[in-house]
Scaffold this active site. Structure first.
Site, PDB file in Angstrom:
ATOM      1  N   HIS A  27       0.864  -1.179   0.000  1.00  0.00           N
ATOM      2  CA  HIS A  27       0.000   0.000   0.000  1.00  0.00           C
ATOM      3  C   HIS A  27       0.898   1.225   0.000  1.00  0.00           C
ATOM      4  O   HIS A  27       1.989   1.202   0.583  1.00  0.00           O
ATOM      5  CB  HIS A  27      -0.921  -0.005   1.226  1.00  0.00           C
ATOM      6  CG  HIS A  27      -1.826  -1.177   1.260  1.00  0.00           C
ATOM      7  ND1 HIS A  27      -2.981  -1.252   0.525  1.00  0.00           N
ATOM      8  CD2 HIS A  27      -1.734  -2.361   1.913  1.00  0.00           C
ATOM      9  CE1 HIS A  27      -3.570  -2.408   0.738  1.00  0.00           C
ATOM     10  NE2 HIS A  27      -2.829  -3.111   1.580  1.00  0.00           N
ATOM     11  N   GLY A  58       8.558 -22.371  10.589  1.00  0.00           N
ATOM     12  CA  GLY A  58       7.195 -21.989  10.934  1.00  0.00           C
ATOM     13  C   GLY A  58       7.052 -20.517  11.291  1.00  0.00           C
ATOM     14  O   GLY A  58       7.955 -19.901  11.855  1.00  0.00           O
ATOM     15  N   THR A 116      12.715  -9.099   5.437  1.00  0.00           N
ATOM     16  CA  THR A 116      12.450  -7.804   4.813  1.00  0.00           C
ATOM     17  C   THR A 116      13.429  -7.478   3.690  1.00  0.00           C
ATOM     18  O   THR A 116      13.181  -6.562   2.919  1.00  0.00           O
ATOM     19  CB  THR A 116      12.517  -6.675   5.859  1.00  0.00           C
ATOM     20  OG1 THR A 116      13.831  -6.656   6.421  1.00  0.00           O
ATOM     21  CG2 THR A 116      11.482  -6.874   6.949  1.00  0.00           C
TER      22      THR A 116
END
Length: 184
Positions: A114, A141, A164
């Protein structure tokens, strides 16, 4: 003039509420419901659903429901990919997963973005960045892989990590944010 789907696939701002995209997500949701409602003793039924939902999956896909995605057709996989329970793939943009890659339970792959500017974000438009995961990767996980990330071949990502930035091949990486811990 580009359609909203063409804009989406090009990584440009697009309207996710476009009729074509809404219909395609609805089709995927119905297939996902059928998959998630299927039983272990119905392998032929599951295989047929997966063929429709994930048309670019290589041979030997092993997927443990529940599983969730936006479209399915933007997920491209090599052979013998494994998804453990409760994985989510927001495949607004291409998600490529190499052969023999293992994804632990609750792994989340996010391509959706966004705008950072609040005025632009308020318009309702969004965009996406691709994700590429190499071959023979193990993702532990509850890992989150953020938009635009590339994970190299044979890398191992520790459980609970938030990836990231790109991760090179042949390393163990972990943490929030995920960083290389050591070579393998």
């Amino acid at each position: 003039m580009k359609t909203e789907k063409e804009k989406m696939l090009a990584g440009e701002l697009y309207d996710a509420m476009d009729q074509q995209l809404t219909e395609e997500r609805t089709t995927a949701r119905l297939l996902i419901k059928a998959l998630n409602d299927s039983r272990e003793d119905e392998p032929e039924k599951r295989a047929a659903i997966l063929k429709d939902l994930l048309p670019h999956a290589g041979a030997g896909l092993w997927l443990q429901p529940p599983f969730y995605c936006d479209y399915g057709y933007n997920i491209k996989m090599g052979e013998k990919v494994f998804f453990n329970f409760n994985c989510v793939v927001l495949d607004v943009m291409s998600v490529t997963i190499g052969s023999r890659t293992l994804l632990g339970p609750n792994v989340q792959l996010y391509t959706a973005m966004h705008p950072m500017d609040h005025r632009e974000r308020a318009s309702g438009l969004e965009y996406a960045k691709l994700i590429v995961i190499g071959e023979d990767v193990w993702i532990g996980g509850s890992v989150v892989v953020c938009p635009g990330v590339i994970i190299g071949n044979r890398a191992v990502i520790g459980a609970g990590s938030v990836v990231t930035k790109n991760i090179p091949p042949d390393v163990f990486a972990a943490g929030n944010p995920c960083k290389v811990i050591r070579s393998l």
